[in-house]
Enzyme design. Structure first.
Site, short mmCIF file in Angstrom:
data_model
loop_
_atom_site.label_atom_id
_atom_site.label_comp_id
_atom_site.label_asym_id
_atom_site.label_seq_id
_atom_site.Cartn_x
_atom_site.Cartn_y
_atom_site.Cartn_z
N LEU A 35 -20.86 -32.00 34.08
CA LEU A 35 -19.65 -32.81 33.89
C LEU A 35 -20.00 -34.12 33.17
O LEU A 35 -19.74 -35.22 33.65
CB LEU A 35 -18.93 -33.07 35.22
CG LEU A 35 -18.40 -31.81 35.92
CD1 LEU A 35 -17.76 -32.15 37.26
CD2 LEU A 35 -17.40 -31.05 35.05
N THR A 121 -25.38 -21.70 17.34
CA THR A 121 -24.47 -22.12 16.27
C THR A 121 -24.97 -21.69 14.90
O THR A 121 -26.18 -21.53 14.69
CB THR A 121 -24.34 -23.66 16.31
OG1 THR A 121 -23.67 -24.11 15.14
CG2 THR A 121 -25.70 -24.34 16.37
N ASP A 122 -24.03 -21.55 13.97
CA ASP A 122 -24.42 -21.24 12.58
C ASP A 122 -25.14 -22.41 11.92
O ASP A 122 -25.78 -22.24 10.88
CB ASP A 122 -23.19 -20.83 11.75
CG ASP A 122 -22.09 -21.88 11.69
OD1 ASP A 122 -22.24 -22.96 12.32
OD2 ASP A 122 -21.06 -21.62 11.03
N GLU A 123 -25.05 -23.59 12.54
CA GLU A 123 -25.68 -24.77 11.91
C GLU A 123 -27.19 -24.69 11.86
O GLU A 123 -27.83 -25.47 11.14
CB GLU A 123 -25.28 -26.05 12.66
CG GLU A 123 -23.81 -26.34 12.56
CD GLU A 123 -23.46 -27.75 12.97
OE1 GLU A 123 -24.36 -28.61 12.99
OE2 GLU A 123 -22.30 -27.99 13.29
N TYR A 148 -28.63 -32.63 16.24
CA TYR A 148 -27.95 -31.59 17.02
C TYR A 148 -28.44 -30.20 16.61
O TYR A 148 -28.91 -29.42 17.43
CB TYR A 148 -26.42 -31.69 16.84
CG TYR A 148 -25.70 -30.42 17.24
CD1 TYR A 148 -25.70 -29.98 18.58
CD2 TYR A 148 -25.05 -29.62 16.29
CE1 TYR A 148 -25.08 -28.79 18.94
CE2 TYR A 148 -24.42 -28.44 16.66
CZ TYR A 148 -24.45 -28.03 17.98
OH TYR A 148 -23.84 -26.86 18.35
N SER A 149 -28.31 -29.90 15.31
CA SER A 149 -28.60 -28.52 14.90
C SER A 149 -30.09 -28.20 15.02
O SER A 149 -30.47 -27.05 15.28
CB SER A 149 -28.08 -28.23 13.50
OG SER A 149 -28.55 -29.16 12.57
N LYS A 152 -30.63 -27.23 18.59
CA LYS A 152 -30.10 -25.87 18.84
C LYS A 152 -31.07 -24.84 18.23
O LYS A 152 -31.35 -23.81 18.84
CB LYS A 152 -28.70 -25.71 18.23
CG LYS A 152 -27.59 -26.46 18.94
CD LYS A 152 -27.39 -26.07 20.39
CE LYS A 152 -26.83 -24.66 20.56
NZ LYS A 152 -26.51 -24.38 21.99
N ASN A 178 -15.43 -23.40 16.17
CA ASN A 178 -14.35 -22.95 17.05
C ASN A 178 -13.19 -23.94 17.04
O ASN A 178 -13.40 -25.16 16.91
CB ASN A 178 -14.83 -22.87 18.50
CG ASN A 178 -15.70 -21.65 18.78
OD1 ASN A 178 -15.54 -21.01 19.80
ND2 ASN A 178 -16.62 -21.32 17.89
#
Ligand code: NAD
Ligand code: DAU
Length: 329
Positions: A35, A121-123, A148-149, A152, A178
């Protein structure tokens, strides 16, 4: 089946929980979610507590993760720090959650011999030129651009290594952008819709020619359930619904749908390192597992998303001022 959905109080995770709740009435779902600013208990409202349990906890908490994993059949791992702009301000939480959190889950599924589906992700593939005839496939080399990418991408590589070195039974999916209900107002589409609802103008980064490959989150959920049930262990599947649109066109669609002139938006400073284009070729998932997207009419999906934000002001309003203050800074 008893499954753990990490990040199940966030945008895509909570949509998946609702989807599985409807589609698999005999499954038990435990949501493990810290959260953070992005998680919201209200995203799970209306679900029978005898079937869905929310455990407030961190995926980097090895003791908690170990105990929960020992009590379930499978983990569907959505929890992540997910916003590129935040990763440019402060990358550290991205390393903690996306790398160490995924490592913690891998160690628990390894120890207890449980199935893992890792959401990515695709990133991780970097970006494409606007006129590149190719789209991303499962064989595209990794080339991430942002904190970020890259975290990931790192988490994907950990999952692959744990599969090969330790025999962890895992699958990975890499999905495109999305949209739909319960998406945080920091993200592009909800930000622009709520700006208009609050009487301000949408904000387009740079020229707005950047392209994203939009998929309705319900189609992402159906793809993930398909892979969880029918996917081949060790495989990666790309998820996409042929929804390429440039950002400028999306802003113009939002404005006209909301009764404004199509040019009532502002160009603002571009995102540093801004990826130009993402595009997914999901042939493997469609041909090998028989998945097909259903919500392929982007304008209809966008309209219902605008309606959802219009009708659910009490859901997004508490996050809005803080989010805009962060952007203003
Ligand atoms: P989100 O930011 O809306 O939700 C993330 C959720 O994870 C929140 O509920 C948050 O509280 C929880 N969380 C964060 N850190 C945690 C931690 N350390 N321990 C436990 N819970 C934690 O994200 P989203 O947009 O729903 O994305 C979900 C997943 O899907 C992510 O893995 C993301 O990389 C991936 N993904 C997102 C998109 C997209 O368009 N949003 C596309 C492809 C893949
Ligand atoms: O491709 C999948 C990825 O999609 C996911 O992995 C990420 O978790 C998710 O956040 C999303 O990343 P993007 O960076 O593409 O999404 P975002 O909503 O931040 O921005 C979409 C596009 O809109 C991008 O080109 C930047 C632009 N943008 C964004 C905002 C917030 C604007 O022009 N104005 C804005 O105010």
């Amino acid at each position: 089946m008893k499954i753990i959905v990490t990040g199940g109080a966030g945008f895509i995770g909570s949509n998946f929980v609702h989807y599985v709740y409807r589609e698999r009435p005999d499954w038990q779902i435990t949501v493990l979610d810290a959260l953070t600013y992005a998680g919201n208990r209200a995203n799970l409202d209306g679900l029978d507590p005898s079937r869905v349990t929310l455990v407030e906890g961190n995926i980097t908490d090895a003791e908690l993760v170990d105990k929960l994993v020992s009590e379930h059949d499978a983990v569907v791992h959505y929890a992540a720090e997910s916003h590129n702009d935040n990763s440019l301000q402060n990358p550290r939480p991205f390393l903690d959650t996306n790398i160490i959190g995924t490592y913690t889950i891998l160690e628990a599924v390894r120890k207890h011999g449980k199935r893992l589906h890792h959401i990515s992700t695709d990133e991780v593939y970097g970006d494409l030129e606007l006129d590149d005839p190719n789209r991303f496939t499962e064989n595209t080399p990794y080339n991430p651009s942002s904190p970020y990418s890259s975290t990931k991408a790192g988490s994907d590589l950990l999952v692959r290594a744990w599969g090969r070195s330790f025999g962890v039974e895992a699958t990975i999916s890499n999905c495109s952008n999305n949209y739909g209900p319960f998406q945080h107002v920091e993200k592009f589409i909800p930000r622009q819709i709520t700006e208009v609802l609050e009487g301000r103008r949408p904000k387009l980064y740079g020229t707005g020619e950047n392209v994203r490959d939009w998929i309705h989150t319900e189609d992402h959920s159906s793809a993930v359930l398909t892979i969880l049930e029918k996917g081949k262990i060790g495989e990666t599947y790309l998820i996409g619904a042929d929804g390429e649109k440039d950002n400028k066109s999306v802003v113009e669609l939002i404005l006209t749908e909301m009764g404004k002139a199509a040019d009532e938006y502002d160009h603002v400073n571009d995102r540093p390192g801004h990826d130009m284009r993402y595009a997914i070729d999901s042939t493997k998932l469609r041909n090998e597992l028989g998945w097909m997207p259903k919500f392929t009419d982007f304008e209809a999906g966008l309209k219902s998303t605008i309606d959802w934000y219009t009708q659910n002001e009490s859901w997004w309003k508490p996050q809005k001022a803080e989010t805009e203050a962060k952007y203003a800074k």
